[in-house]
Design a protein around this motif. Structure first.
Motif, mmCIF file in Angstrom:
data_model
loop_
_atom_site.group_PDB
_atom_site.id
_atom_site.type_symbol
_atom_site.label_atom_id
_atom_site.label_comp_id
_atom_site.label_asym_id
_atom_site.label_seq_id
_atom_site.Cartn_x
_atom_site.Cartn_y
_atom_site.Cartn_z
ATOM 1 N N ILE A 354 0.752 -1.195 -0.038
ATOM 2 C CA ILE A 354 0.081 0.018 -0.132
ATOM 3 C C ILE A 354 0.860 1.212 -0.048
ATOM 4 O O ILE A 354 1.861 1.339 0.947
ATOM 5 C CB ILE A 354 -0.784 0.045 1.248
ATOM 6 C CG1 ILE A 354 -1.565 -1.329 1.261
ATOM 7 C CG2 ILE A 354 -1.929 1.270 1.155
ATOM 8 C CD1 ILE A 354 -2.509 -1.419 2.751
ATOM 9 N N SER A 355 0.687 2.341 -1.124
ATOM 10 C CA SER A 355 1.477 3.509 -0.881
ATOM 11 C C SER A 355 0.451 4.563 -0.838
ATOM 12 O O SER A 355 -0.490 4.571 -0.961
ATOM 13 C CB SER A 355 2.486 3.387 -2.005
ATOM 14 O OG SER A 355 1.609 3.280 -3.328
ATOM 15 N N GLY A 356 1.192 5.669 -0.251
ATOM 16 C CA GLY A 356 0.308 6.881 -0.207
ATOM 17 C C GLY A 356 -0.285 7.054 1.346
ATOM 18 O O GLY A 356 -0.997 8.171 1.570
ATOM 19 N N THR A 372 -4.977 -4.690 6.991
ATOM 20 C CA THR A 372 -3.646 -4.371 6.737
ATOM 21 C C THR A 372 -2.679 -4.941 7.735
ATOM 22 O O THR A 372 -3.109 -5.371 8.722
ATOM 23 C CB THR A 372 -3.330 -2.872 6.861
ATOM 24 O OG1 THR A 372 -3.351 -2.434 8.203
ATOM 25 C CG2 THR A 372 -4.303 -1.934 5.918
ATOM 26 N N ALA A 373 -1.197 -5.055 7.160
ATOM 27 C CA ALA A 373 -0.347 -5.737 7.979
ATOM 28 C C ALA A 373 1.015 -5.032 7.743
ATOM 29 O O ALA A 373 1.162 -4.495 6.801
ATOM 30 C CB ALA A 373 -0.261 -7.052 7.936
ATOM 31 N N ARG A 374 1.789 -5.161 8.752
ATOM 32 C CA ARG A 374 3.312 -4.609 8.345
ATOM 33 C C ARG A 374 4.347 -5.781 7.908
ATOM 34 O O ARG A 374 4.091 -7.235 8.340
ATOM 35 C CB ARG A 374 3.906 -4.188 9.679
ATOM 36 C CG ARG A 374 3.514 -2.949 10.136
ATOM 37 C CD ARG A 374 4.095 -2.271 11.331
ATOM 38 N NE ARG A 374 3.753 -1.189 11.772
ATOM 39 C CZ ARG A 374 4.055 -0.574 12.758
ATOM 40 N NH1 ARG A 374 4.936 -1.174 13.619
ATOM 41 N NH2 ARG A 374 3.959 0.895 13.180
ATOM 42 N N ASP A 377 9.425 -2.861 6.386
ATOM 43 C CA ASP A 377 9.130 -1.546 6.472
ATOM 44 C C ASP A 377 7.928 -0.995 5.655
ATOM 45 O O ASP A 377 7.663 0.025 5.536
ATOM 46 C CB ASP A 377 10.270 -0.595 6.185
ATOM 47 C CG ASP A 377 10.962 -0.766 4.847
ATOM 48 O OD1 ASP A 377 10.219 -1.860 4.066
ATOM 49 O OD2 ASP A 377 11.708 -0.061 4.267
ATOM 50 N N LYS A 378 7.199 -2.018 5.136
ATOM 51 C CA LYS A 378 5.977 -1.775 4.258
ATOM 52 C C LYS A 378 4.865 -2.238 4.966
ATOM 53 O O LYS A 378 4.758 -2.720 5.999
ATOM 54 C CB LYS A 378 6.024 -2.668 2.974
ATOM 55 C CG LYS A 378 7.316 -2.000 1.990
ATOM 56 C CD LYS A 378 6.995 -3.223 0.653
ATOM 57 C CE LYS A 378 8.074 -3.094 -0.386
ATOM 58 N NZ LYS A 378 8.579 -4.033 -0.802
ATOM 59 N N ILE A 379 3.685 -1.389 4.420
ATOM 60 C CA ILE A 379 2.313 -1.893 4.909
ATOM 61 C C ILE A 379 1.793 -2.385 3.868
ATOM 62 O O ILE A 379 1.574 -1.886 2.596
ATOM 63 C CB ILE A 379 1.518 -0.506 5.502
ATOM 64 C CG1 ILE A 379 2.130 -0.239 6.713
ATOM 65 C CG2 ILE A 379 0.197 -0.898 5.562
ATOM 66 C CD1 ILE A 379 1.714 0.891 7.604
ATOM 67 N N GLY A 409 -5.516 9.346 -3.102
ATOM 68 C CA GLY A 409 -4.063 9.441 -3.080
ATOM 69 C C GLY A 409 -3.318 8.138 -2.566
ATOM 70 O O GLY A 409 -2.136 8.005 -2.111
ATOM 71 N N ILE A 410 -4.101 7.061 -2.283
ATOM 72 C CA ILE A 410 -3.776 5.788 -1.824
ATOM 73 C C ILE A 410 -3.902 4.756 -3.006
ATOM 74 O O ILE A 410 -4.749 4.881 -3.574
ATOM 75 C CB ILE A 410 -4.398 5.480 -0.552
ATOM 76 C CG1 ILE A 410 -4.238 6.301 0.607
ATOM 77 C CG2 ILE A 410 -4.129 4.087 -0.098
ATOM 78 C CD1 ILE A 410 -5.131 6.239 1.738
#
Ligand code: AMP
Ligand code: GLY
Length: 426
Positions: A354-356, A372-374, A377-379, A409-410
């Protein structure tokens, strides 16, 4: 005080966000939560139905209150488990005991309760293997459409609305003879179809008194204009323009009060949220279903509108002092829009980056995590419903546009959301 919140959806991120605003909360734990709550709570990696693990962790961490988000632990008896263990019996568990949780866990239990307390609902009969032939006859003579409901929890899939007698008979057979919805679905409630407009009403009760929270409407269909498959909920709106003082008074007199009084008279241990799923037909409210928890995504509009200290309310629910609390609400319109994984509510993939997420939100906007999950360093995505964008404006139209705009924006592969939440009020 230290508090444990149980669950991992958008509802729990919203509850966590609100609980953390209270000066009464010194530390908030969550089991297991999502990437949104991981940043704001102490994470306990314990399954929501591992009661022993949860209890042990509460003792170790001196937790004094447990707030249960989803229905499964409640229907399985988490409240009774904590109450009956001498090391956890002092902990306030916000959520009903196992028997009253059957208001959600068993459709037949809920219907019988409503009948005992003269609460308006669709007419019905209950069938199982024992009275199967009477069921066939009842269906054959029933007006159309016919609603069939699996008795037990069926992950939101246990309700069938049949437009022909043949369809209803085929489904009835596969529910009872072939256990289409498992063992708990071998008991079937056959009920009258209710027409009208659906809405959700929420109360918090201490078992005797209650406070009414803001009302909401959930958008269950995947497609715009309410088309396509049913989902867990694609968006929500609060307040509802048609829920005027007259309708509100009727809902309280005919439904909310008789329900709370009924629980009290029947000695049911219910300290927690009651979710009334209603159908309003020609200004008359009927109960479609009870849930023993808050709704999702309704929580994402109801709780942000609430101006009271939530922990103070939960404490009052736990110790029986809700009678002298006044509920204060933000009068603006709140709209929540849910971003889901491509393919949902059918098959979908997880693990998409997921970005934004790090750009700052416009004023009057909130962004809650659901699936969502980690991952390092990303989600990444970790469920069907991924994110929930809530926006406040002076009217539903503007709030809806703003909540969808935040999601622009995501990005993640396959992202989808409706841009028409609240469309009928525009
Ligand atoms: P439930 O799982 O009981 O919430 O039912 C799922 C959905 O089915 C509800 O949100 C309603 O849209 C619909 N539904 C359930 N019962 C009825 C009924 N008796 N008449 C019309 N629609 C119903
Ligand atoms: N939004 C419906 C539910 O939470 O059951």
């Amino acid at each position: 005080m230290k508090i444990l919140l149980i669950g991992s959806g958008g509802r729990e991120h919203t509850l966590a966000w609100k609980i953390l605003q209270s000066p009464l909360c010194s530390e908030l734990f969550i089991a297991p939560g999502n990437a949104g709550t991981a940043g704001i709570c102490t994470v306990l990696d314990i399954a929501i139905t591992n009661f022993e693990g949860l209890a042990e962790s509460c003792i170790k961490n001196s937790i004094e209150m447990v707030v249960v988000g989803p229905e499964e632990p409640l229907v399985k008896g988490i409240t009774d488990f904590f109450k009956s263990n001498k090391n956890t019996s002092h902990i306030a568990v916000i959520g009903p005991a196992k028997i009253p949780a059957q208001l959600e866990g068993s459709k037949a239990f809920a219907k019988a309760f409503m009948q005992r307390h003269h609460i308006p609902t669709a007419s019905y009969q209950e069938f199982s293997e024992a009275n199967y032939t009477q069921g066939v006859e009842y269906i054959a003579n029933h007006s159309l459409p016919i609603v069939l409901k699996a008795d037990g929890l069926a992950a939101g899939k246990g309700v069938l609305i049949c437009n022909t007698h043949q369809d209803a008979l085929t489904e009835f057979e596969s529910m009872i003879q072939k256990a289409k919805f498992g063992e708990a679905g071998k008991k079937v409630v056959v009920e009258q179809f209710l027409k009208g407009i659906e809405m959700s009403v929420f109360a918090l009760t201490d078992g005797k008194d209650y406070v009414l929270l803001p009302e909401a409407k959930d958008y269950k269909r995947i497609g715009e204009d309410d088309t396509g498959l049913n989902t867990g909920g694609m968006g929500a709106v609060s307040p509802l323009p048609f829920f005027d003082e007259k309708l509100k008074a009727k809902v309280i007199d005919k439904i909310v009060k008789p329900t709370i009084d009924g629980l009290y008279k029947e000695n049911m241990d219910y300290k927690g949220f009651v979710f009334f799923g209603l159908m309003i037909d020609n200004g008359e409210p009927y109960v479609i279903e009870y849930n023993c928890r808050m709704g999702d995504p309704e929580t994402e509009v109801v709780i942000p509108r609430l101006q009271n200290d939530l922990v103070q309310l939960l404490l009052a629910a736990g110790n029986g002092t809700l009678n002298n609390i006044e509920i204060l609400t933000d009068k603006r319109s709140a709209v929540a829009t849910v971003a889901v994984s491509g393919g949902y509510p059918e098959e979908y993939q997880k693990g998409k980056t997921i970005s934004g997420l790090h750009s700052s939100l416009p004023p009057n906007c909130l962004l809650f995590h659901a699936g969502t999950a980690r991952a390092g360093d990303k989600i990444v995505t970790n469920g069907g419903r991924v994110l929930v964008s809530t926006a406040f404006e002076d009217n539903i139209n503007a709030a809806s546009a703003l909540s969808a705009r935040v999601l622009e924006g995501i990005t993640f592969e396959g992202i989808y959301y409706r841009k028409d939440i609240g469309y009928e009020f525009k």
